[in-house]
Design an enzyme around this catalytic site. Structure first.
Site, PDB file in Angstrom:
ATOM      1  N   CYS A 113       0.815  -1.226   0.000  1.00 41.17           N
ATOM      2  CA  CYS A 113       0.000   0.000   0.000  1.00 41.17           C
ATOM      3  C   CYS A 113       0.845   1.271   0.000  1.00 41.17           C
ATOM      4  O   CYS A 113       0.359   2.335  -0.392  1.00 41.17           O
ATOM      5  CB  CYS A 113      -0.958   0.006   1.185  1.00 41.17           C
ATOM      6  SG  CYS A 113      -2.122  -1.363   1.125  1.00 41.17           S
ATOM      7  N   HIS A 250      -3.617   7.428   2.036  1.00 42.46           N
ATOM      8  CA  HIS A 250      -3.966   6.074   1.613  1.00 42.46           C
ATOM      9  C   HIS A 250      -5.365   5.760   2.140  1.00 42.46           C
ATOM     10  O   HIS A 250      -5.667   5.997   3.306  1.00 42.46           O
ATOM     11  CB  HIS A 250      -2.944   5.094   2.185  1.00 42.46           C
ATOM     12  CG  HIS A 250      -3.311   3.661   1.958  1.00 42.46           C
ATOM     13  ND1 HIS A 250      -3.714   3.200   0.725  1.00 42.46           N
ATOM     14  CD2 HIS A 250      -3.358   2.592   2.804  1.00 42.46           C
ATOM     15  CE1 HIS A 250      -3.982   1.899   0.825  1.00 42.46           C
ATOM     16  NE2 HIS A 250      -3.779   1.515   2.075  1.00 42.46           N
ATOM     17  N   ASN A 280     -10.118  -0.051  -0.316  1.00 44.06           N
ATOM     18  CA  ASN A 280      -8.651   0.013  -0.262  1.00 44.06           C
ATOM     19  C   ASN A 280      -8.091  -0.586  -1.554  1.00 44.06           C
ATOM     20  O   ASN A 280      -8.199  -1.793  -1.770  1.00 44.06           O
ATOM     21  CB  ASN A 280      -8.166  -0.760   0.970  1.00 44.06           C
ATOM     22  CG  ASN A 280      -6.657  -0.708   1.139  1.00 44.06           C
ATOM     23  OD1 ASN A 280      -5.930  -0.312   0.222  1.00 44.06           O
ATOM     24  ND2 ASN A 280      -6.181  -1.112   2.293  1.00 44.06           N
TER      25      ASN A 280
HETATM   26  C1  COA Z   1     -10.545  -4.791   9.597  1.00 48.12           C
HETATM   27  C2  COA Z   1     -11.227  -3.909  10.603  1.00 48.12           C
HETATM   28  C3  COA Z   1     -12.250  -3.031   9.922  1.00 48.12           C
HETATM   29  C4  COA Z   1     -11.961  -4.830  11.601  1.00 48.12           C
HETATM   30  O1  COA Z   1     -12.560  -4.058  12.614  1.00 48.12           O
HETATM   31  P1  COA Z   1     -12.431  -4.517  14.137  1.00 48.12           P
HETATM   32  O2  COA Z   1     -13.225  -3.596  14.947  1.00 48.12           O
HETATM   33  O3  COA Z   1     -10.953  -4.624  14.426  1.00 48.12           O
HETATM   34  O4  COA Z   1     -13.133  -5.901  14.093  1.00 48.12           O
HETATM   35  P2  COA Z   1     -12.581  -7.350  14.509  1.00 48.12           P
HETATM   36  O5  COA Z   1     -11.680  -7.885  13.462  1.00 48.12           O
HETATM   37  O6  COA Z   1     -12.076  -7.301  15.905  1.00 48.12           O
HETATM   38  O7  COA Z   1     -13.943  -8.134  14.454  1.00 48.12           O
HETATM   39  C5  COA Z   1     -15.042  -7.760  15.277  1.00 48.12           C
HETATM   40  C6  COA Z   1     -16.205  -8.665  14.968  1.00 48.12           C
HETATM   41  O8  COA Z   1     -16.699  -8.381  13.647  1.00 48.12           O
HETATM   42  C7  COA Z   1     -16.779  -9.586  12.905  1.00 48.12           C
HETATM   43  N1  COA Z   1     -16.518  -9.278  11.494  1.00 48.12           N
HETATM   44  C8  COA Z   1     -15.329  -9.215  10.854  1.00 48.12           C
HETATM   45  N2  COA Z   1     -15.520  -8.892   9.558  1.00 48.12           N
HETATM   46  C9  COA Z   1     -16.841  -8.763   9.376  1.00 48.12           C
HETATM   47  C10 COA Z   1     -17.653  -8.447   8.283  1.00 48.12           C
HETATM   48  N3  COA Z   1     -17.133  -8.184   7.065  1.00 48.12           N
HETATM   49  N4  COA Z   1     -18.985  -8.391   8.454  1.00 48.12           N
HETATM   50  C11 COA Z   1     -19.531  -8.631   9.657  1.00 48.12           C
HETATM   51  N5  COA Z   1     -18.820  -8.949  10.740  1.00 48.12           N
HETATM   52  C12 COA Z   1     -17.498  -9.022  10.619  1.00 48.12           C
HETATM   53  C13 COA Z   1     -15.721 -10.462  13.496  1.00 48.12           C
HETATM   54  O9  COA Z   1     -15.996 -11.824  13.227  1.00 48.12           O
HETATM   55  C14 COA Z   1     -15.841 -10.135  14.946  1.00 48.12           C
HETATM   56  O10 COA Z   1     -16.929 -10.844  15.499  1.00 48.12           O
HETATM   57  P3  COA Z   1     -16.854 -11.468  16.977  1.00 48.12           P
HETATM   58  O11 COA Z   1     -16.661 -10.283  17.879  1.00 48.12           O
HETATM   59  O12 COA Z   1     -18.162 -12.146  17.102  1.00 48.12           O
HETATM   60  O13 COA Z   1     -15.671 -12.387  16.945  1.00 48.12           O
HETATM   61  C15 COA Z   1     -10.213  -3.046  11.365  1.00 48.12           C
HETATM   62  O14 COA Z   1      -9.434  -3.848  12.203  1.00 48.12           O
HETATM   63  C16 COA Z   1      -9.342  -2.277  10.451  1.00 48.12           C
HETATM   64  O15 COA Z   1      -9.784  -1.425   9.748  1.00 48.12           O
HETATM   65  N6  COA Z   1      -8.023  -2.561  10.475  1.00 48.12           N
HETATM   66  C17 COA Z   1      -7.077  -1.919   9.614  1.00 48.12           C
HETATM   67  C18 COA Z   1      -7.088  -2.658   8.346  1.00 48.12           C
HETATM   68  C19 COA Z   1      -6.386  -1.926   7.264  1.00 48.12           C
HETATM   69  O16 COA Z   1      -6.631  -0.785   7.040  1.00 48.12           O
HETATM   70  N7  COA Z   1      -5.530  -2.643   6.574  1.00 48.12           N
HETATM   71  C20 COA Z   1      -4.894  -2.190   5.431  1.00 48.12           C
HETATM   72  C21 COA Z   1      -3.720  -1.379   5.756  1.00 48.12           C
HETATM   73  S1  COA Z   1      -2.901  -1.102   4.257  1.00 48.12           S
END
Ligand code: COA
Length: 323
Positions: A113, A250, A280
Site C-alpha cells: 500500500c 492512503h 482500499n
Molecule cells: C478490519 C477492521 C475493519 C476490523 O474491525 P475490528 O473492529 O478490528 O473488528 P474485529 O476484526 O475485531 O472483528 C469484530 C467482529 O466483527 C466480525 N466481522 C469481521 N468482519 C466482518 C464483516 N465483514 N462483516 C460482519 N462482521 C465481521 C468479526 O468476526 C468479529 O466478530 P466477533 O466479535 O463475534 O468475533 C479493522 O481492524 C481495520 O480497519 N483494520 C485496519 C485494516 C487496514 O486498514 N488494513 C490495510 C492497511 S494497508
C-alpha cells in the site's frame, strides 16, 4: 536546481462496481457493519479482460493527456504494485508496450500500500539526479485476485484500480512556493511481516497465495506510524501543518483517516476521502484519490498537498508537494 513537478494526473477503475449489499449476497456480512467499521460503500472489481497492466495503462494515458505531453516524451516508468500481471517481466514493461513507448527505463516497485510513495521517491531522485526527465509514476492493483472470498474480515475491505502521475524535471529556485516535490520520507519495519501478508509466492509455495491480515494490530500501527511520518516529512520540507491545503491519504479505512487528521490537528475538510467509493486499492489508492480531487477542482495549481500511506511489510511514508 531541478525539481520534479506533477504536470498531470490520471486514474482508471474497472467497469464493475460492487456495493456492500451486493457483496452481502455471497459473503456473511452487512452494509451496516462495513460502513460503520470502515466507511466503505462500494469497490470496483476487475473483469477477465482487466488486469493491473491494462488499468495502469488507462490511468497513464489520462495522466499523459493531462500533462499535455506524448507517450514518447516519457523516459521512466515506475509502477507500484503487489499484484503484477506476471511474476516477471514487470508490469511496467507491459505498460510501456501498451503505450507504444520505444525506449524508457521501466520497472515495478513492491511496497504494497505504500508502493506509490516509494515509486514517487525513486522517480523524484532519478529526475533530480539527471537520469530521467519525464516519469510516469503509477500505482495499480487487482487485489480482488488475491482475496480469500471466504474471509469476511478481509475481502470486504479491498478493491481494484489504478492511478498515475507525470513527474517532470523543471528548473526551480528551490523556494517552498515553487512547484514540485518538496520532501519524501519512507520507512520499513520487516518484523511485522506476519500482520499483513500473502500466504504464497514463487519462491516458497509456488502459488500466488491469498491476503492475510490481523486487522486490529494493523490499525494500531497505522495511526501511530502515519502521524509520525507526516510530521517528520513536513519538518524536512520546513513547513508547519497549518500550510497543508490538502491531505491525500492512503484510503484504507475512514476511521484511520479521521484519527490521523486529528493527530495532525487538520480539519476533516482538508482530507481527500475516496474510501467510500473505491475501498482500499493498495498502491493505487493515493494516486486515485489525488486524481479524483484534481478533476473535481478541489486541488488546484499551487496547493500544498501531502500524500501518505502505510502497508504490508510494514512500509510507510509521506510526500509533500507544491502542486
Ligand atoms: C478490519 C477492521 C475493519 C476490523 O474491525 P475490528 O473492529 O478490528 O473488528 P474485529 O476484526 O475485531 O472483528 C469484530 C467482529 O466483527 C466480525 N466481522 C469481521 N468482519 C466482518 C464483516 N465483514 N462483516 C460482519 N462482521 C465481521 C468479526 O468476526 C468479529 O466478530 P466477533 O466479535 O463475534 O468475533 C479493522 O481492524 C481495520 O480497519 N483494520 C485496519 C485494516 C487496514 O486498514 N488494513 C490495510 C492497511 S494497508
Amino acid at each position: 536546481m531541478i525539481r520534479a513537478v506533477i504536470t498531470g494526473t490520471g486514474s482508471a477503475l474497472p467497469a464493475r462496481r460492487v456495493s456492500n449489499a451486493q457483496l452481502a449476497e455471497t459473503v456473511d456480512t452487512t452494509d451496516e457493519w462495513i460502513v460503520e467499521r470502515t466507511g466503505i460503500k462500494f469497490r470496483h472489481i476487475a473483469g477477465p479482460d482487466e488486469t493491473t497492466a491494462t488499468l495502469a495503462a488507462d490511468a497513464a494515458r489520462a495522466a499523459i493527456a493531462a500533462a499535455g505531453c506524448t507517450a514518447q516524451d516519457i523516459d521512466l516508468i515506475v509502477l507500484a504494485t503487489a499484484t503484477p500481471d506476471q511474476t516477471f517481466p514487470s508490469s511496467a514493461t507491459k505498460v510501456q508496450a501498451m503505450l507504444g513507448i520505444d525506449d524508457a527505463v521501466a520497472f515495478d516497485v513492491a511496497a504494497v500500500c505504500s508502493g506509490f510513495l516509494y515509486a514517487v521517491q525513486v522517480a523524484d531522485s532519478m529526475i533530480r539526479a539527471g537520469s530521467a526527465r519525464r516519469a510516469l509514476v503509477i500505482g495499480s492493483e487487482t487485489f480482488s485476485r488475491i482475496l480469500d472470498w471466504e474471509d469476511r474480515a478481509t475481502c470486504v475491505l479491498f478493491g481494484d484500480g489504478a492511478g498515475a502521475i507525470v513527474l517532470e524535471g523543471q528548473e526551480s529556485a528551490g523556494a517552498p512556493d515553487d512547484r514540485g516535490i518538496l520532501a519524501v520520507r519512507l520507512h520499513a519495519d520487516g518484523r511485522h511481516n506476519g500482520l499483513l501478508y500473502v500466504d504464497g509466492g514463487p519462491s516458497t509455495t509456488g502459488t500466488v497465495g491469498k491476503l492475510r491480515m490481523k486487522g486490529r494490530e494493523v490499525f494500531r500501527h497505522a495511526v501511530t506510524n502515519l502521524a509520525t511520518v507526516l510530521s517528520e516529512t513536513m519538518a524536512v520540507a520546513g513547513l508547519d501543518a497549518s500550510a497543508i491545503d490538502w491531505l491525500v491519504p492512503h484510503q484504507a479505512n475512514a476511521r484511520i483517516l479521521d484519527a490521523t487528521a486529528k493527530k495532525l490537528g487538520l480539519s476533516p475538510d482538508k482530507v481527500v476521502v475516496t474510501v467510500d467509493s473505491h475501498a482500499n486499492t493498495s498502491a493505487a489508492s493515493v494516486p486515485l484519490a489525488l486524481d479524483t480531487a484534481v478533476r473535481d477542482g478541489r486541488i488546484t495549481r499551487g496547493d500544498l498537498i501531502v500524500l501518505e500511506a502505510m502497508g504490508g511489510g510494514f512500509t510507510w511514508g509521506a510526500a509533500v508537494a507544491r502542486f
